[in-house]
Design an enzyme around this catalytic site. Structure first.
Site, PDB file in Angstrom:
ATOM      1  N   CYS A  37      48.933 -19.275 -35.805  1.00  0.00           N
ATOM      2  CA  CYS A  37      49.476 -18.492 -34.692  1.00  0.00           C
ATOM      3  C   CYS A  37      50.975 -18.747 -34.489  1.00  0.00           C
ATOM      4  O   CYS A  37      51.777 -18.368 -35.339  1.00  0.00           O
ATOM      5  CB  CYS A  37      48.659 -18.791 -33.448  1.00  0.00           C
ATOM      6  SG  CYS A  37      48.753 -17.518 -32.197  1.00  0.00           S
ATOM      7  N   ARG A  45      47.895  -7.134 -26.711  1.00  0.00           N
ATOM      8  CA  ARG A  45      47.543  -8.474 -27.159  1.00  0.00           C
ATOM      9  C   ARG A  45      46.187  -8.423 -27.855  1.00  0.00           C
ATOM     10  O   ARG A  45      45.246  -7.826 -27.337  1.00  0.00           O
ATOM     11  CB  ARG A  45      47.488  -9.422 -25.954  1.00  0.00           C
ATOM     12  CG  ARG A  45      47.414 -10.890 -26.346  1.00  0.00           C
ATOM     13  CD  ARG A  45      47.499 -11.792 -25.125  1.00  0.00           C
ATOM     14  NE  ARG A  45      47.429 -13.189 -25.527  1.00  0.00           N
ATOM     15  CZ  ARG A  45      48.493 -13.972 -25.717  1.00  0.00           C
ATOM     16  NH1 ARG A  45      49.701 -13.497 -25.530  1.00  0.00           N
ATOM     17  NH2 ARG A  45      48.341 -15.221 -26.101  1.00  0.00           N
ATOM     18  N   HIS A 103      42.204 -19.206 -34.617  1.00  0.00           N
ATOM     19  CA  HIS A 103      41.876 -20.442 -33.931  1.00  0.00           C
ATOM     20  C   HIS A 103      40.377 -20.652 -34.138  1.00  0.00           C
ATOM     21  O   HIS A 103      39.720 -19.845 -34.770  1.00  0.00           O
ATOM     22  CB  HIS A 103      42.193 -20.334 -32.440  1.00  0.00           C
ATOM     23  CG  HIS A 103      43.639 -20.043 -32.167  1.00  0.00           C
ATOM     24  ND1 HIS A 103      44.609 -20.996 -32.256  1.00  0.00           N
ATOM     25  CD2 HIS A 103      44.272 -18.901 -31.816  1.00  0.00           C
ATOM     26  CE1 HIS A 103      45.784 -20.453 -31.960  1.00  0.00           C
ATOM     27  NE2 HIS A 103      45.603 -19.179 -31.696  1.00  0.00           N
TER      28      HIS A 103
END
Lengths: 462, 241
Positions: B94, B128, B190
């Protein structure tokens, strides 16, 4: 009450009656219906409360602190309405109001104490004019929904800037993120914190959301770290430090199942220490926060102390259920800081523990289960006798235990709530304790299964 | 045999359980009898380019990325480039992935320069991307959870780590997820990413050990728990993206 509010209350009440006739909990949907009919319903229904409304927010400790406060105001002779079941979005608050109001929308009480989800604070503040707003702490939690702590704090601070001068903020001075939330608030702020130099360690714990100064970005220096980034902090760059504590615990004595706090500070000195009948430092903070809010409401320390000493824990938080001679203790966890606090309490207790660990990834749990890797399983595993692992993301949790060092023969993955409970009971000798470590929706499912097995009542009957 | 891992900026760039990647690398090495030493690099400290075999660079909050971007413009940036040129491996996730690239172009204001070690560029997106991310890579399934508003585009020197099956990946447009360039890996997963994607953990371990120990063959491990978790997470991603 306007016609629109009256209609909204009636619609919500009917929804609630229907759900309860079906045997459902009705902790959110009636509120959603009411707010759809009248978005101003919360403000209209709380406007007439003689002692105003208190909002309790923050990542950890909301439910326990809210319930302590309800007991405190009762001890002061007031009659609180509050949202009991951990349903703390705006719809949950509206639902709680409905349940505790008559058909015209007049509440059966003179003070409201609402637990508010930290992401909903800004929206709730738009719907109500609170007398006191408490923020307990801010840790990383459900990042898929709340995003980062910095962002969340910015949003909260700007909503606090819109509060009237008459609203009092109550903030945790030991949390550098929370301590700054009142910077743009026009009214007064009360700070609380722990000033006992023997509490906490020197080393920063591995999960930390605020190791750098919120004002100048320099790395913060800690005299003591209590939990995560909470502690006695100073910025060596710009000198920013903990605000003076209006309510301070200058001596904290932690025992296996309770603690004692000796108070000092501008508005809360007391001769006798306050007894907190719950284990762990995090509950000492909850009690301290409750005392600070009591002072903000002009309730005396002795009254608050009496109520706290008689306090019983909330649904799903440190609750014990008897099942076939085994003591099942439910510990709700939802983020790394809360998990580490629970681990700390277990380690303080000593011995090896039998666990039933449940991980779900519904919206209310956080859809991103990454957080388990921030929790300190490495510290927990040596104190684990056996773990039964279950939940929608049981296999992620089992993997976390494996990489934390738990031997394969000490762990069992079981699908199905009842089957997992059965397995955990069978593996524990009679008279032993099983610690149920669970996320929120997994706890609801486990409670439901326990009720079907005849061990516990449905929670909304509490 | 021993392995040296450097965790870059752990207090600033380690969000969403990214720490699990370091735990996983260390455990999978230890289970094979390989000694592991892990060191942290904090902003302002001096990075020794000779020391580490493997760098881990996680995601961060805005404040963290600003501080780190500044630190990478100091001597530490050059030291890191030197370490990569000399064969060190890296896993970046990220924000760390974005900072290994050329630059991050925000919606407004000047662009934030990255290290330029990977041929990727990131710009702020409108939407997002938050959700489960399932992708297919040549060596196995890639599963994780993405949460980013930066959209990353690969240049000719980087190739995609995997192809998106469910979710958005690098930019939500070209179906690519993550990047590989030499021994550097970037991803938006993640989860943590490595526990449930053991092939990626072992690929990085081999690359890292090769730096000082020559050609390395890793003993196979019993990955039944890892693969069970991967399968169940992939099912969740398909059912509830």
């Amino acid at each position: 009450m306007s016609l629109r509010t009256t209609a909204a209350v009636a619609a919500g009440k009917l929804t609630r009656a229907g759900l309860r006739a079906l045997g459902r909990g009705a902790t959110a949907l009636p509120g959603l219906v009411t707010l759809a009919v009248d978005p101003g319903a919360i403000a209209a229904m709380t406007a007439g409360l003689a002692h105003g409304a208190v909002l309790v927010s923050g990542t950890n400790g909301k439910t326990t602190t809210t319930r302590m406060l309800a007991d405190v105001v009762r001890a002061a002779g007031w009659s609180p309405i509050h949202n009991r079941s951990g349903s703390n979005l705006d719809r949950g608050i509206a639902a709680a109001l409905l349940a505790q109001a008559d058909w015209t929308g007049a509440p059966h009480g003179d003070v409201a104490i609402f637990e508010v989800d930290e992401a909903s604070v800004a929206r709730v503040i738009g719907r109500i004019e609170p007398r006191v707003v408490l923020v307990t702490n801010l840790f990383r939690d459900q990042l898929d929904r709340y995003f980062e702590v910095d962002q969340l704090a910015r949003r909260m601070a700007s909503s606090f800037a819109t509060l009237p001068e008459t609203t009092m903020l109550v903030l945790n001075a030991d949390d550098p993120i929370v301590a700054r939330l009142g910077d743009d608030h026009r009214g007064p702020t009360v700070y609380f914190g722990i000033d006992d130099p023997s509490v906490g360690g020197r080393v920063a714990q591995s999960i930390s959301d605020a190791t750098h100064c919120p004002r100048c970005d320099r790395r913060l220096r800690y005299e003591r770290v209590v939990l995560g980034h909470v502690g006695d902090w100073t910025c060596p760059g710009c000198g920013l430090t903990r605000p003076p504590r209006d309510v301070a615990a200058v001596e904290v004595e932690l025992r296996r199942d309770r603690s004692w706090l000796r108070l000092a500070g501008a508005i809360a000195s007391a001769v006798d220490p306050i007894e907190v009948p719950l284990p762990g430092l995090y509950n000492a903070y909850n009690a301290l926060a409750a005392v600070a809010v009591a002072r903000a409401l002009d309730i005396g320390v002795p009254t608050a102390a009496r109520a706290i000493a008689a306090f019983r824990p909330a649904f799903g938080r440190l609750e014990t259920i008897e099942a076939e001679g085994r003591h099942l203790r439910i510990v709700l966890v939802k983020n790394p800081a809360g998990f580490n606090a629970a681990i700390g309490a277990l380690l303080e207790q000593g011995g090896r523990h039998r666990l039933l660990a449940a991980l779900n990834d519904r919206d209310a749990d956080g859809r991103d289960v990454s957080w388990i890797w921030d929790a300190d399983f490495e510290a927990l595993v040596p104190a684990v006798e056996h773990a039964v692992v279950t939940g929608l993301r049981a296999r992620d949790l089992a993997l976390r235990f494996k990489y934390g060092g738990l031997a394969r023969e000490r762990m069992q993955v079981v699908d199905g709530w009842a089957a997992a409970i059965r397995c955990a009971i069978d593996l524990a000798p009679a008279g032993e304790e099983v610690v149920i470590v669970t996320t929120y929706t997994a706890m609801l499912a486990l409670r439901d299964a326990l009720a079907r097995m005849g061990y516990v009542r449905q929670f909304w009957e509490d | 045999m021993d392995l040296r891992i450097c965790h870059l900026y752990p207090d600033l760039m380690c969000i969403y359980g990214d720490r699990g990647n370091v735990i996983t690398l260390a455990q999978r090495a230890r289970w094979r009898g390989i000694g592991v030493e892990t060191r942290d690099l904090q902003a302002g400290e001096t990075l020794d380019p000779e020391w580490a075999d493997l760098y881990f660079f996680g995601g961060g909050q805005d404040q963290g990325q600003d501080v780190v971007s500044k630190d990478l413009r100091s001597a530490n940036g050059n030291a890191l480039r030197q370490a990569f040129a000399a064969g060190a491996a890296a896993l970046s996730v990220c924000g760390g992935y974005q900072l290994l690239g050329h630059e991050y172009v925000p919606a407004e204001g000047p662009s934030i320069p990255g290290l330029g070690a990977m041929d990727v560029t990131t710009r702020a997106g409108k939407v997002r991307f938050v959700g489960n991310l399932l992708a297919a890579a040549p060596l196995g399934t890639l599963i994780g959870f993405e949460n980013h508003s930066g959209y990353t585009y690969l240049g000719p020197q980087a190739r995609a780590l995997a192809t998106v099956v469910v979710g958005h990946g690098n930019n939500g447009e070209d179906k690519t997820e993550g990047a590989v360039q030499g021994r550097l890996v970037g991803t938006y997963c993640h989860g943590s990413v490595l526990p449930k994607n053991p092939w990626l953990a072992d690929m990085l371990l081999v690359w890292a050990l090769e730096r000082r120990h020559g050609g390395v063959q890793l003993e196979p491990l019993d990955d039944s728990e890892e693969l069970a978790a991967q399968r169940s997470a992939a099912e969740v991603a398909r059912a509830r993206p």
